[in-house]
Design an enzyme around this catalytic site. Structure first.
Site, PDB file in Angstrom:
ATOM      1  N   VAL A   1       3.018   7.619  14.255  1.00  0.00           N
ATOM      2  CA  VAL A   1       3.745   6.729  15.159  1.00  0.00           C
ATOM      3  C   VAL A   1       1.737   6.080  15.210  1.00  0.00           C
ATOM      4  O   VAL A   1       2.199   5.268  15.735  1.00  0.00           O
ATOM      5  CB  VAL A   1       4.189   7.742  17.035  1.00  0.00           C
ATOM      6  CG1 VAL A   1       3.814   6.731  18.162  1.00  0.00           C
ATOM      7  CG2 VAL A   1       5.839   7.416  16.440  1.00  0.00           C
TER       8      VAL A   1
ATOM      9  N   CYS B   1      13.395  12.185   7.489  1.00  0.00           N
ATOM     10  CA  CYS B   1      12.708  11.439   8.534  1.00  0.00           C
ATOM     11  C   CYS B   1      14.526  12.062   9.718  1.00  0.00           C
ATOM     12  O   CYS B   1      13.637  11.659  10.945  1.00  0.00           O
ATOM     13  CB  CYS B   1      12.055   9.697   9.230  1.00  0.00           C
ATOM     14  SG  CYS B   1      13.492   9.017   7.763  1.00  0.00           S
TER      15      CYS B   1
ATOM     16  N   GLY C   1       5.344   5.651   8.626  1.00  0.00           N
ATOM     17  CA  GLY C   1       4.598   6.013   9.159  1.00  0.00           C
ATOM     18  C   GLY C   1       4.563   6.750  10.527  1.00  0.00           C
ATOM     19  O   GLY C   1       5.627   6.680  10.925  1.00  0.00           O
TER      20      GLY C   1
ATOM     21  N   LYS D   1       0.885  -1.513  -0.356  1.00  0.00           N
ATOM     22  CA  LYS D   1       0.120  -0.525   0.378  1.00  0.00           C
ATOM     23  C   LYS D   1       1.174   1.768   0.139  1.00  0.00           C
ATOM     24  O   LYS D   1       1.194   2.175   0.900  1.00  0.00           O
ATOM     25  CB  LYS D   1      -1.148  -0.146   1.379  1.00  0.00           C
ATOM     26  CG  LYS D   1      -1.611   1.929   1.161  1.00  0.00           C
ATOM     27  CD  LYS D   1      -2.334   1.804   2.631  1.00  0.00           C
ATOM     28  CE  LYS D   1      -3.016   3.594   2.699  1.00  0.00           C
ATOM     29  NZ  LYS D   1      -2.189   3.995   2.283  1.00  0.00           N
TER      30      LYS D   1
ATOM     31  N   GLU E   1       9.174   2.132  11.073  1.00  0.00           N
ATOM     32  CA  GLU E   1       9.896   3.516  10.687  1.00  0.00           C
ATOM     33  C   GLU E   1       8.781   4.386  11.314  1.00  0.00           C
ATOM     34  O   GLU E   1       8.317   4.384  10.143  1.00  0.00           O
ATOM     35  CB  GLU E   1      10.651   3.452  10.015  1.00  0.00           C
ATOM     36  CG  GLU E   1      11.766   4.593   9.725  1.00  0.00           C
ATOM     37  CD  GLU E   1      11.646   5.707   9.529  1.00  0.00           C
ATOM     38  OE1 GLU E   1      11.737   6.459  10.296  1.00  0.00           O
ATOM     39  OE2 GLU E   1      12.070   6.155   8.893  1.00  0.00           O
TER      40      GLU E   1
END
Length: 371
Positions: free
Chosen positions: A96, A156, A94, A41, A122
């Site tokens: 948390v 990130c 994505g 996805k 992650e």
């Protein structure tokens, strides 16, 4: 094994797969390479680029249906996949809250599954550059500008908090502001001198703008440079440098995911306290960098910050890990630290089988000590 691969927000050719499971994958290669069938996805804001990668994999010889590309509504996709008895793993990139939600769903459905699922995630970071008085100033400035503003801070691993000593701050500040004026924001297709372009969408633009407005109104924060926002055509934000008097201000704790760098200036002699401060300020633990020529300070920082960053850089910026050279990942709120890009990561998507074969017949059931 069916692995669900979720990007922000294992294998035969058969479908449904054999006695394996169902997993979410990001990025695609490891689970399929270990014999898993994958449902991929993609992020809603990166469907086209992800589909291009998927097409390349097929053209390169990937058998059909080993990876199944499934653009979908995130919650619907998560609900359906985690309810399947074949689900065996989740490879997630994505937020948390979303990762926690999926983890809870998996735990609630454990009795359905044929195997205990593997969960890897992650979830971003609040990454730091710590500067000691022994550091090389040009290296600090150049590394910080790249780390904080490359890709518009939409990494990130991007540096978003800088800790600078009093003795070096005038030079660091002067160089930061001088080089900041040279950064071009615009369309890199038309001008190769452009350092970064627009942020990804209106939602991201609004979130970053709120943090800049917070800096404008907070008595603890002072905008040193940049911060202008323009969404007339595209979502453009100038790289923003902020100085804070409060090292615990929310802007030093929460992920922004945009071109915003906040600096805290500390007394040189209090560097040990600052190392403790870095470790305790943010819930994340993804990347971090220490700039120092004093080897004793570097060793001390490595020890005190061992849990504050899964990827720790010495005299280098906090971004830019290369697959197969520097495995990537962090713990705490940043994720499960499974280190994609390393051989250890491959093992996460395998179910090892140990085989013993005896060539000498067993002639007696008793042991020698019994005789």
């Amino acid at each position: 094994l069916c692995v669900a691969l979720v990007w922000p927000s294992l294998g035969s050719k058969e479908s449904p797969p054999r006695e394996k499971g169902c997993e979410f994958l990001s990025p695609p290669p490891p689970p399929p390479s270990q014999g898993n069938v994958v449902l991929w996805k993609p992020s809603d804001t990166a469907v086209l680029s992800s589909y291009a990668v998927y097409k390349v994999l097929l053209e390169a010889g990937l058998p059909p249906n080993v990876i199944q590309f499934v653009p979908a509504d995130g919650p619907v996709f998560g609900d359906v996949v985690t309810a399947s008895e074949h689900f065996c793993g989740l490879n997630f990139t994505g937020s948390v809250p979303t990762f926690k939600r999926l983890w809870k769903q998996v735990s609630e459905n454990l009795d359905r599954y044929r195997t205990f699922p593997r969960l890897a995630g992650e979830c971003g970071g609040k990454n730091f550059h710590f500067v000691h008085a022994s550091a090389d100033v040009p290296s600090v400035v150049n590394g910080t500008l790249r780390s904080a503003f490359e890709y518009g801070g939409q990494k990130c691993s991007a540096c978003s908090r800088l800790y600078a000593p009093n003795s070096l701050w005038p030079r660091i500040k002067g160089m930061l502001l001088e080089e900041h004026q040279k950064i071009k924001v615009g369309d890199p297709v038309e001008d190769f001198q452009t350092f970064f372009s627009a942020v990804i969408d209106q939602k991201s633009f609004g979130r970053i703008q709120k943090w800049i407005n917070h800096a404008k109104t907070s008595p603890n924060l002072n905008i040193l440079a940049g911060g202008k926002c323009d969404n007339t055509v595209g979502y453009f934000i100038e790289p923003c440098i902020i100085e804070t008097q409060d090292p615990k201000d929310p802007i030093m704790q929460e992920e922004i995911f945009g071109p915003v760098l906040t600096v805290y200036v500390y007394p040189d002699k209090e560097y040990r306290d600052v190392l403790q401060l870095i470790d305790s300020t943010s819930p994340y633990g993804l990347t971090g960098a220490v700039f120092a020529h004093d080897k004793a300070v570097v060793a001390e920082a490595r020890q005190l910050l061992r849990n504050a960053a899964g990827n720790f850089y010495i005299n280098d910026k906090s971004t830019g890990s290369v697959v197969a050279q520097q495995p990537f990942g962090g713990s705490r709120a940043s994720g499960t630290n499974d280190k994609p890009g390393s051989p250890y990561y491959i093992l996460r998507w395998t179910s090892p089988l140990a085989i013993k074969e005896t060539h000498v017949p067993l002639g007696n059931w008793t042991y020698p000590y019994m005789q």
